[in-house]
Design a protein around this motif. Structure first.
Motif, short mmCIF file in Angstrom:
data_model
loop_
_atom_site.label_atom_id
_atom_site.label_comp_id
_atom_site.label_asym_id
_atom_site.label_seq_id
_atom_site.Cartn_x
_atom_site.Cartn_y
_atom_site.Cartn_z
N ILE A 10 -72.81 8.16 -1.25
CA ILE A 10 -73.06 7.89 -2.66
C ILE A 10 -73.26 6.40 -2.84
CG2 ILE A 10 -71.80 9.91 -3.51
CD1 ILE A 10 -69.45 8.05 -4.14
N PRO A 21 -75.99 6.70 -10.57
CA PRO A 21 -74.93 7.41 -11.31
C PRO A 21 -74.46 6.71 -12.58
CG PRO A 21 -74.05 6.36 -9.35
CD PRO A 21 -75.53 6.22 -9.27
N ASN A 22 -74.57 5.38 -12.64
CA ASN A 22 -74.03 4.64 -13.79
C ASN A 22 -75.09 3.76 -14.43
OD1 ASN A 22 -71.15 5.43 -13.45
ND2 ASN A 22 -71.40 4.34 -11.50
N ILE A 80 -62.96 8.30 -8.86
CA ILE A 80 -64.35 8.13 -9.27
C ILE A 80 -65.30 8.52 -8.14
CG2 ILE A 80 -66.09 6.40 -9.87
CD1 ILE A 80 -63.88 4.98 -11.49
N PRO A 99 -68.96 1.34 -11.89
CA PRO A 99 -68.11 2.37 -12.49
C PRO A 99 -67.13 1.74 -13.48
CG PRO A 99 -68.18 2.57 -10.10
CD PRO A 99 -68.84 1.27 -10.44
N MET A 157 -73.09 2.96 -5.49
CA MET A 157 -72.51 2.37 -6.70
C MET A 157 -73.12 0.99 -6.92
SD MET A 157 -68.46 3.29 -6.61
CE MET A 157 -67.86 4.99 -6.51
N TYR A 202 -73.76 14.82 -6.18
CA TYR A 202 -74.81 14.39 -5.26
C TYR A 202 -74.75 15.25 -4.00
CZ TYR A 202 -76.04 10.47 -8.23
OH TYR A 202 -76.49 9.70 -9.28
N SER A 204 -65.35 12.27 -7.57
CA SER A 204 -66.03 12.92 -8.69
C SER A 204 -67.53 12.74 -8.59
CB SER A 204 -65.51 12.33 -10.01
OG SER A 204 -66.21 12.87 -11.10
N GLN A 205 -67.99 11.53 -8.23
CA GLN A 205 -69.42 11.27 -8.08
C GLN A 205 -70.00 12.10 -6.95
OE1 GLN A 205 -70.56 7.08 -8.10
NE2 GLN A 205 -72.34 7.53 -6.81
N MET A 224 -77.11 17.16 -12.53
CA MET A 224 -75.76 17.00 -11.99
C MET A 224 -75.19 18.34 -11.54
SD MET A 224 -74.19 14.18 -14.65
CE MET A 224 -72.56 14.14 -13.90
#
Length: 989
Positions: free
Chosen positions: A296, A242-243, A283, A248, A298, A291, A286-287, A214
């Motif tokens: 991004i 990411p999760n 969110i 999220p 999700m 990256y 922040s993600q 990260m």
């Protein structure tokens, strides 16, 4: 000639794809917008957030496969896959912008077969428009630590073939998707690359590794998954989600979720659109910080979600509308429905360089004291049964072809092998062979394998009848490992048919339970074979209980031809010599012309091992220990050991006994030292007359829990080899990887669990070495192990635990059975070989293949008909030592699927790490090869048509795939670690 080649290609394509696939030359005429063509437009000057609606549907875990599909036993877990697919299709039809991905073909296949023709046409349209997209596409999402590569390739081929035949090119996944497996194997990445995937996404990696990635923005990387294959043949772009595979926090809108829906009526008191948009933008931004691109991903879904897809899609529609509505106010965030392949395409378009990785992602920990290394060994009996079943399936597949169409006639119709194929495919699931399922689910997996083998026995019997000309009833004895076979125990005369599924001759020891004291054994030519009768050991009588009553075992060595069988006749002698007697003392040594093993007369333990050919000797002691399992009640952490997690409560294991009670048998056929360490631990150290490997046959259980402590039992080999804390394990049974204690190649490890944090999966073999000596251990199933001190190698054999490890399974790993209500007893075998390091692979690779694909024994009572063919080989000649016949299976009426592999790594062997050429027309004895076309590894694309994204690593090199040309269409050349897949059009000679 060109016209004939085109006709052959068209015919083979028809065989490959079925009627649903596009004929050659017509694919471009179809109006298809699937795959990369179906992706929604993105905005280059914004942060593009790719929302991926998905469900993760375990092919068995807390419930069985059937229970999950039908939505049964919702008292265990509310989940019904058929309703998920029903609901998703309905919701996709309501909005063409919506997308959904589906993964597990085992479930989709079942659902598809139950749909009306009109619904099938509707779903095909959704697939053709890219609104419903398949990712991964195997029969299941396989485990990566405890699966063997041959079984993984089979299950991927099964799933991908169904999608190919049903949907054509739009059914072919572009992305591999392993969002739940607990650690990731390099060999899986290599296989996925060779199957044509453009990228690979997963969810779990070590918490320390993730933290470093990260910071460095290296959660997306290029994985170079082979040291032998020329880049980029085994290069695979890999993304870490990411999760995990969840949405999220705060954005889950399934019926199983507790998050509030988007309430967008401004007149309502609890209107929350502004809050939702604000939280989402926070969110997303922040993600984006961790990256590399302005894209991004999700994952919007989780376990068995979308049973009521309306909940998800209604809120996702609103989320997209309201977040994108902020662009008018200057927001730089653009949200869209997407798929993993559409996200991957944007990463590829970014044209960046990516961090390069060459090791693997084991072991996996999600916290300082939470190493997921226990499942490497969990349910060791099921792990062994899965491995045996794989061997049986390969034999079944081969004999289906070699025996011809008559093989498939039987009470189950023409699909005797399909039941076994599906059972084995399901068993590769990451909550199946891994051992991380509930007990009733593990029982169901075993039941499926047993049912599959029952079907295959019909096929095998038919084939052997056709090939041998004998219609005598064939008997199968599946419990020979505990000396149980009613026929051999009672018959005075019987024959043994030995089928060898390997493409090279095999010498194999046979042990049969008998009640006579002397026998004569004759081979296929009528020559007498050395044999020996020995008494059944006390531990074997204990473990078989009342399932058999033989007092002796008959031992002899068989020689089986490549891809064929040989027959041995066994007759009882009335006045023959008595059986070998046991001596109640520890011998100084046992040896044959290859190996010498010495024992300490005071302890009864091994003391040295010698290779008499190479004149090398090492000190070697071996014993059994256990780790007390943590109950989760200590000051460091409340994490207990369980089905997933290995956490001993001390770094020092308890020795079971410093001495072993022994008895020995020494004959020209076999020498055995039988050792007893405790009422629940025994072993036979065994050396056959012509063997280059020493056998350690261990029997462990029931593990005592009277002290209210779970136990994790290991065997440890301590040697004089100077290892410098390095050791080596295989990756899914294929390439070998170097390991080092308390070390990870890609980050500075802060070690918090000195035992569990140094355990790795051992799928088929491990070794330790220095400049002079190499000790290799070949296992008969997947197990966990490590080298925790110099010159040492330990392997975990059995686990019995009293607490759940809080990873979802909801019960302790405390196995029992009807035969062993007081706790499970497990038996297995380790095979040890000592060699010089430069040539050790020449011994351990063929041995490992021989253990994975063992000869199949069938029995007939009485005399055989005089015209019976006693020996047969399906090959004109054995394949070269470097070449392994990986797959031979019926594909269609007149075609077979063949995989040949080079089984050595580059520079691994002075003799065998070189290219090898095989002539396909001169391969088989009973088949005439009329046509050949090469496919990718998973057999769902022509090799020449397989194109993949090119990715640039952050190195100075510019790897280019070298183009090798075979000398002719019939002669194919294999280079180290290369697997080549062919569709052959054949006829019987």
């Amino acid at each position: 000639m060109a016209a004939r080649s085109q006709q052959l290609a068209a015919a083979l394509l028809s065989l490959l794809c079925g009627v649903s696939c596009f004929p050659l030359g017509q694919e471009t005429k179809q109006t298809l917008t699937c795959g990369y063509e179906s992706c929604h437009a993105t905005k280059p000057n914004m942060l593009n957030v790719h929302l991926v609606p998905h469900t993760h549907d375990d092919v068995g875990w807390l419930k069985t496969v059937d229970q999950y599909y039908y939505g049964d036993r919702n008292d265990i877990q509310h989940a019904g896959v058929q309703y998920i697919l029903d609901s998703v299709v309905d919701q996709l039809l309501k909005n063409p912008d919506r997308r959904f991905i589906y993964v597990e073909t085992a479930f989709f296949y079942r659902w598809w077969k139950q749909q009306s023709s009109s619904m099938q046409q509707t779903v095909k349209q959704l697939v053709n428009e890219g609104r419903l997209e398949f990712v991964n596409g195997g029969w299941c999402m396989s485990d990566e630590a405890t699966t063997h590569y041959s079984a993984v390739i089979d299950q991927m081929t099964m799933g991908l073939r169904f999608l190919n035949e049903t949907f054509g090119p739009c059914g072919r996944p572009r992305v591999a998707w392993h969002i739940d497996p607990f650690g990731h194997a390099r060999e899986h990445a290599s296989m996925f690359a060779q199957m044509g995937y453009d990228g690979f996404f997963f969810g779990r990696l070590d918490y320390q590794d993730r933290a470093r990635r990260m910071v460095k923005r290296e959660q997306e990387l290029l994985w170079r998954a082979s040291n032998s294959l020329t880049p980029p043949m085994a290069d695979l772009f890999t993304g870490i989600l990411p999760n995990g595979y969840n949405p999220p926090e705060g954005f889950c809108w399934d019926q199983s979720c507790d998050d509030p829906p988007i309430r967008d009526d401004p007149d309502l008191e609890d209107y929350n659109v502004d809050d939702v948009v604000k939280r989402f933008l926070t969110i997303a931004n922040s993600q984006a910080m961790v990256y590399k691109t302005n894209h991004i991903i999700m994952t919007m879904g989780s376990d068995f979600q979308y049973e009521n897809a309306n909940l998800w899609y209604k809120n996702l529609d609103k989320l997209i509308r309201y977040v994108n509505g902020q662009q008018a106010n200057g927001s730089k965030v653009n949200v869209l429905y997407s798929t993993p392949s559409c996200y991957l395409q944007e990463l590829h378009r970014a044209n960046l360089t990516w961090a390069l990785k060459t090791d693997d992602f084991f072991p996996y920990a999600d916290d300082a004291h939470d190493f997921w290394t226990g499942y490497f060994t969990s349910r060791p009996a099921l792990k062994r049964y899965e491995r045996i079943s794989n061997s049986n399936l390969q034999t079944c597949n081969q004999l289906e072809i070699l025996g011809g169409p008559v093989s498939r006639k039987g009470p189950f119709g023409d699909g005797e092998s399909q039941t076994m194929k599906k059972a084995m495919a399901v068993a590769q699931h990451h909550d199946a062979v891994s051992g991380t399922e509930k007990q009733h689910v593990a029982n169901d997996y075993a039941r499926r394998l047993a049912n599959g083998w029952q079907h295959c026995q019909v096929l095998v019997s038919n084939s052997l009848t056709a090939l041998s000309g004998s219609s005598a009833k064939r008997i199968y004895c599946d419990n020979l490992n505990i000396s149980v076979c009613p026929l051999t125990e009672s018959s005075k005369k019987f024959s043994v048919n030995v089928y060898n599924p390997l493409a090279r001759p095999v010498a194999w020891p046979v042990r049969l339970p008998v009640n006579g004291t002397s026998y004569v054994v004759s081979d296929a030519e009528g020559k007498s074979v050395d044999c020996q009768v020995v008494p059944v050991s006390t531990s074997t009588r204990d473990v078989r209980r009342n399932r058999g009553f033989a007092v002796n075992e008959l031992l002899f060595q068989v020689q089986a031809p490549p891809l064929g069988f040989t027959t041995y006749s066994v007759s009882l002698l009335q006045d023959g010599p008595p059986p070998a007697s046991t001596q109640h003392r520890t011998p100084t040594a046992i040896q044959n012309k290859f190996i010498r093993v010495t024992f300490d007369p005071d302890t009864g333990l091994l003391s040295s091992l010698s290779n008499l050919e190479t004149k090398q000797t090492i000190k070697l002691t071996q014993n059994f220990y256990w780790y007390n399992a943590s109950d989760g009640n200590n000051k460091e952490s409340n994490q207990p050991s369980g089905a997933y997690i290995f956490r001993p409560n001390s770094s020092t294991p308890f020795i079971i006994s410093k001495t072993a009670k022994t008895e020995s048998i020494q004959t020209p056929v076999v020498q055995e030292v039988r050792q007893w360490f405790a009422p629940w631990v025994s072993q036979v150290v065994r050396l056959y007359g012509d063997s280059r490997a020493l056998e350690l046959e261990w029997t462990v259980g029931p593990l005592p829990i009277d002290d209210d402590l779970g136990k994790e039992v290991i065997t440890r080999l301590d040697t004089s080899i100077k290892t410098s804390e390095y050791f080596y394990t295989d990756s899914n049974g294929r390439e070998m990887l170097q390991r080092k204690k308390d070390f990870r190649p890609t980050w500075n490890l802060s070690q918090s669990e000195p035992i569990a944090g140094n355990y790795y999966p051992i799928n088929s073999r491990a070794f330790i070495k220095d400049d002079v000596d190499q000790l290799t251990v070949v296992t008969d199933r997947s197990q966990g192990g490590g080298s925790l001190q110099n010159g040492s190698l330990e392997i975990m054999l059995h686990r019995r635990l009293l607490y759940d490890d809080v990873r979802g399974v909801g019960e302790p790993l405390n196995e029992s059975s009807g035969v062993f209500p007081e706790g499970l007893v497990v038996r297995g075998c380790l095979r040890l070989s000592l060699d010089r390091p430069p040539s050790a692979a020449d011994a351990h690779r063929p041995l490992a293949q021989q253990v994975v694909l063992q000869p199949l024994l069938t029995f007939t009572d009485g005399d055989l008909h005089p015209n019976t063919q006693l020996e047969f080989s399906g090959l004109q000649a054995a394949l070269p030592p470097a070449v392994h016949l990986l797959t031979l299976t019926q594909w269609d009426k007149d075609s077979v699927l063949l995989r040949l592999e080079h089984q050595f790594q580059s520079q691994e062997s002075k003799v065998n790490s070189h290219p090898v050429t095989v002539n396909l027309q001169k391969l088989f004895s009973t088949l005439e090869v009329l046509g050949v076309s090469e496919l990718n590894l998973s057999a769902n694309q022509w090799k020449d048509d397989m194109t993949r994204f090119h990715w640039t690593p952050q190195t100075d090199e510019k790897p280019l795939l070298k183009t090798f040309r075979d000398s002719s269409v019939w002669e194919v050349t294999l280079r180290p670690m290369e697997i080549r897949t062919f569709l052959l059009r054949v006829s019987f000679r």
